[in-house]
Write a protein that holds these residues in place. Sequence first.
Motif, PDB file in Angstrom:
ATOM      1  N   ALA A  62       0.829  -1.208   0.000  1.00 19.64           N
ATOM      2  CA  ALA A  62       0.000   0.000   0.000  1.00 19.64           C
ATOM      3  C   ALA A  62       0.864   1.259   0.000  1.00 19.64           C
ATOM      4  O   ALA A  62       0.496   2.279  -0.589  1.00 19.64           O
ATOM      5  CB  ALA A  62      -0.936  -0.009   1.190  1.00 19.64           C
ATOM      6  N   LEU A  63       2.017   1.225   0.669  1.00 18.66           N
ATOM      7  CA  LEU A  63       2.927   2.367   0.622  1.00 18.66           C
ATOM      8  C   LEU A  63       3.446   2.586  -0.791  1.00 18.66           C
ATOM      9  O   LEU A  63       3.570   3.730  -1.251  1.00 18.66           O
ATOM     10  CB  LEU A  63       4.091   2.145   1.587  1.00 18.66           C
ATOM     11  N   GLU A  64       3.728   1.502  -1.489  1.00 15.70           N
ATOM     12  CA  GLU A  64       4.160   1.617  -2.886  1.00 15.70           C
ATOM     13  C   GLU A  64       3.065   2.236  -3.737  1.00 15.70           C
ATOM     14  O   GLU A  64       3.311   3.097  -4.587  1.00 15.70           O
ATOM     15  CB  GLU A  64       4.535   0.239  -3.421  1.00 15.70           C
ATOM     16  N   ARG A  65       1.821   1.805  -3.499  1.00 14.99           N
ATOM     17  CA  ARG A  65       0.684   2.356  -4.230  1.00 14.99           C
ATOM     18  C   ARG A  65       0.516   3.850  -3.934  1.00 14.99           C
ATOM     19  O   ARG A  65       0.218   4.648  -4.819  1.00 14.99           O
ATOM     20  CB  ARG A  65      -0.588   1.594  -3.846  1.00 14.99           C
ATOM     21  N   THR A  66       0.726   4.223  -2.681  1.00 15.01           N
ATOM     22  CA  THR A  66       0.626   5.631  -2.299  1.00 15.01           C
ATOM     23  C   THR A  66       1.671   6.467  -3.029  1.00 15.01           C
ATOM     24  O   THR A  66       1.371   7.547  -3.539  1.00 15.01           O
ATOM     25  CB  THR A  66       0.801   5.775  -0.780  1.00 15.01           C
ATOM     26  N   ALA A  67       2.911   5.984  -3.072  1.00 13.05           N
ATOM     27  CA  ALA A  67       3.970   6.711  -3.775  1.00 13.05           C
ATOM     28  C   ALA A  67       3.657   6.833  -5.266  1.00 13.05           C
ATOM     29  O   ALA A  67       3.965   7.861  -5.894  1.00 13.05           O
ATOM     30  CB  ALA A  67       5.304   6.001  -3.575  1.00 13.05           C
ATOM     31  N   ARG A  68       3.049   5.810  -5.818  1.00 15.34           N
ATOM     32  CA  ARG A  68       2.770   5.784  -7.256  1.00 15.34           C
ATOM     33  C   ARG A  68       1.569   6.643  -7.644  1.00 15.34           C
ATOM     34  O   ARG A  68       1.548   7.214  -8.739  1.00 15.34           O
ATOM     35  CB  ARG A  68       2.545   4.324  -7.670  1.00 15.34           C
ATOM     36  N   MET A  69       0.568   6.759  -6.750  1.00 15.11           N
ATOM     37  CA  MET A  69      -0.694   7.361  -7.155  1.00 15.11           C
ATOM     38  C   MET A  69      -1.064   8.634  -6.394  1.00 15.11           C
ATOM     39  O   MET A  69      -1.948   9.370  -6.834  1.00 15.11           O
ATOM     40  CB  MET A  69      -1.835   6.339  -6.987  1.00 15.11           C
ATOM     41  N   CYS A  70      -0.425   8.883  -5.245  1.00 13.77           N
ATOM     42  CA  CYS A  70      -0.858   9.972  -4.365  1.00 13.77           C
ATOM     43  C   CYS A  70       0.297  10.918  -4.060  1.00 13.77           C
ATOM     44  O   CYS A  70       1.428  10.706  -4.497  1.00 13.77           O
ATOM     45  CB  CYS A  70      -1.439   9.397  -3.076  1.00 13.77           C
ATOM     46  N   ASP A  71      -0.011  11.945  -3.272  1.00 14.00           N
ATOM     47  CA  ASP A  71       0.958  12.980  -2.944  1.00 14.00           C
ATOM     48  C   ASP A  71       1.339  12.982  -1.466  1.00 14.00           C
ATOM     49  O   ASP A  71       2.161  13.793  -1.040  1.00 14.00           O
ATOM     50  CB  ASP A  71       0.377  14.353  -3.289  1.00 14.00           C
ATOM     51  N   GLY A  72       0.722  12.102  -0.688  1.00 13.65           N
ATOM     52  CA  GLY A  72       1.013  12.054   0.732  1.00 13.65           C
ATOM     53  C   GLY A  72       0.492  10.781   1.360  1.00 13.65           C
ATOM     54  O   GLY A  72      -0.471  10.178   0.885  1.00 13.65           O
ATOM     55  N   TRP A  73       1.167  10.384   2.431  1.00 12.02           N
ATOM     56  CA  TRP A  73       0.793   9.197   3.203  1.00 12.02           C
ATOM     57  C   TRP A  73       0.307   9.641   4.571  1.00 12.02           C
ATOM     58  O   TRP A  73       0.993  10.396   5.273  1.00 12.02           O
ATOM     59  CB  TRP A  73       1.997   8.274   3.356  1.00 12.02           C
ATOM     60  N   THR A  74      -0.896   9.204   4.963  1.00  6.31           N
ATOM     61  CA  THR A  74      -1.391   9.419   6.313  1.00  6.31           C
ATOM     62  C   THR A  74      -1.259   8.116   7.081  1.00  6.31           C
ATOM     63  O   THR A  74      -1.733   7.064   6.638  1.00  6.31           O
ATOM     64  CB  THR A  74      -2.857   9.890   6.320  1.00  6.31           C
ATOM     65  N   THR A  75      -0.607   8.174   8.232  1.00  9.59           N
ATOM     66  CA  THR A  75      -0.374   6.976   9.019  1.00  9.59           C
ATOM     67  C   THR A  75      -1.639   6.567   9.763  1.00  9.59           C
ATOM     68  O   THR A  75      -2.602   7.332   9.880  1.00  9.59           O
ATOM     69  CB  THR A  75       0.730   7.201  10.071  1.00  9.59           C
ATOM     70  N   SER A  76      -1.627   5.361  10.286  1.00  7.72           N
ATOM     71  CA  SER A  76      -2.657   4.933  11.221  1.00  7.72           C
ATOM     72  C   SER A  76      -2.502   5.700  12.530  1.00  7.72           C
ATOM     73  O   SER A  76      -1.394   6.095  12.913  1.00  7.72           O
ATOM     74  CB  SER A  76      -2.525   3.435  11.484  1.00  7.72           C
ATOM     75  N   PHE A  77      -3.601   5.896  13.252  1.00 11.78           N
ATOM     76  CA  PHE A  77      -3.520   6.511  14.572  1.00 11.78           C
ATOM     77  C   PHE A  77      -2.743   5.639  15.552  1.00 11.78           C
ATOM     78  O   PHE A  77      -2.216   6.148  16.538  1.00 11.78           O
ATOM     79  CB  PHE A  77      -4.926   6.785  15.127  1.00 11.78           C
ATOM     80  N   ASN A  78      -2.667   4.349  15.300  1.00 12.32           N
ATOM     81  CA  ASN A  78      -1.958   3.481  16.247  1.00 12.32           C
ATOM     82  C   ASN A  78      -0.649   2.937  15.689  1.00 12.32           C
ATOM     83  O   ASN A  78      -0.102   1.975  16.215  1.00 12.32           O
ATOM     84  CB  ASN A  78      -2.861   2.341  16.742  1.00 12.32           C
TER      85      ASN A  78
END
Length: 323
Positions: free
Chosen positions: A176-192
Motif C-alpha cells: 500500500a505504501l508503494e501504491r501511495t507513492a505511485r498514485m498519491c501525494d502524501g501518506w497518512t499513518t494509522s492513529f496506532n
Amino acid sequence: MRLGLYLNLYGDTTERSSLKDAVEQARLAEQAGFSWVVLGERHLHRPGYHEILTSLTWLAAHTERIGLATAGIVAPLYQPVVLAETLAHLDVLSGGRLTAGFVLGYRPEEFALYGVGPAERVARFEECLTLLSRLWTEDEVTFDGRFTQVREAFLSPRPVQDPRPRLWNGCRVPAALERTARMCDGWTTSFNELDADLPGKIAAYRGFPRGAGTLGAEVIVCREGYAAPSSQRARTALEAPLRGLYDAYGGWKRTSADAGRYAQGWDEIVARGVIGSPAQCADRLARYEAMGADGVVLRVQPPGMPQADALRAIEAFGELNSG
C-alpha cells in the motif's frame, strides 16, 4: 509543524444535527493556526456518524482559510465520476482548500452495504483515483476500466487548485505504501502506528518510485492528542472517552491485523500519542518532525468528551504551535 484537527463526526438523536460543535471546533482551529480540519468516514455505525462529503461542504461554508481534508474516503465504495465531480465542486466552493485523502477500507459490512466485493477493493481503489485525477486535470477523458467506462467526459468546473487538489492515502503495509507513492501525494499513518516503526516506514515510502503527475511525498502522522496544564489533567479528560472508542474499534477491526492494539492500556496509548503537558506535547511534535513528518493530525475528542474539554485542547495546541 503543520497541525490538523480530526473532527468528531459521531452523532446520535440527542446531538445537534447541524454539526454546531464541529463548526465551533473548526473555527477555533482556524484562529489557532491549524493547517487543516480532517474528516473520516464510517457506515453502519450506531448510534450514528455524519456523512463525510456533505459535512465537509458544511464546514467549508462556515470557515474561511483553514484547509479541508479527508482521511479518508473509502474509495472502493464510490462511483469515480460522481466522486470526482463532488470533490471538484467542493474545491471550487471552498476557494481551493481541499485535500482529498483516501483509504481502502476494511469492514466487510461496509463493502456489503455498497455491493462491493472485498476482493475487488484494490482494483476499485486504483481505478477510482486514476479516473479522478484525469478528470481533474484533462480537458476530455476516455477511459475503459474494469468497473467504469467513460467517453469524451469532462468536468466543469474543474478544481480551483492547479494542477489539482493534493491526494493522500492512509495505509500501513509495504504494498500500500508503494501504491501511495505511485498514485498519491502524501501518506497518512494509522492513529496506532508505533513510533518505533515510523522511521522505517517513512524511509520505505519515500524510497518507492513516484508516479507521473504526483505532487510530492508528504508524510502526515495521525495521533491521539490532548494538551493540558499537566499530564494528569490530560489523562483525566481523555482516558475514559478514548477507552470507549478503542473498545468499539476492537469490534470494528476484528478482521484487521492491528485489532490487538486497541486493547492496550494508557501507557501504550501515550507512547504513540501527543498527550500531556505543553512541554511533553511539544517534545513529541518535535520528534515527529525529526523523523521527517510534514504534519500531524490530532484526534482530541473521542465520543463522549464534553465540547468544553475539546476546545481547551485545541486552544492549548494553538498556543504551543505558535510559541
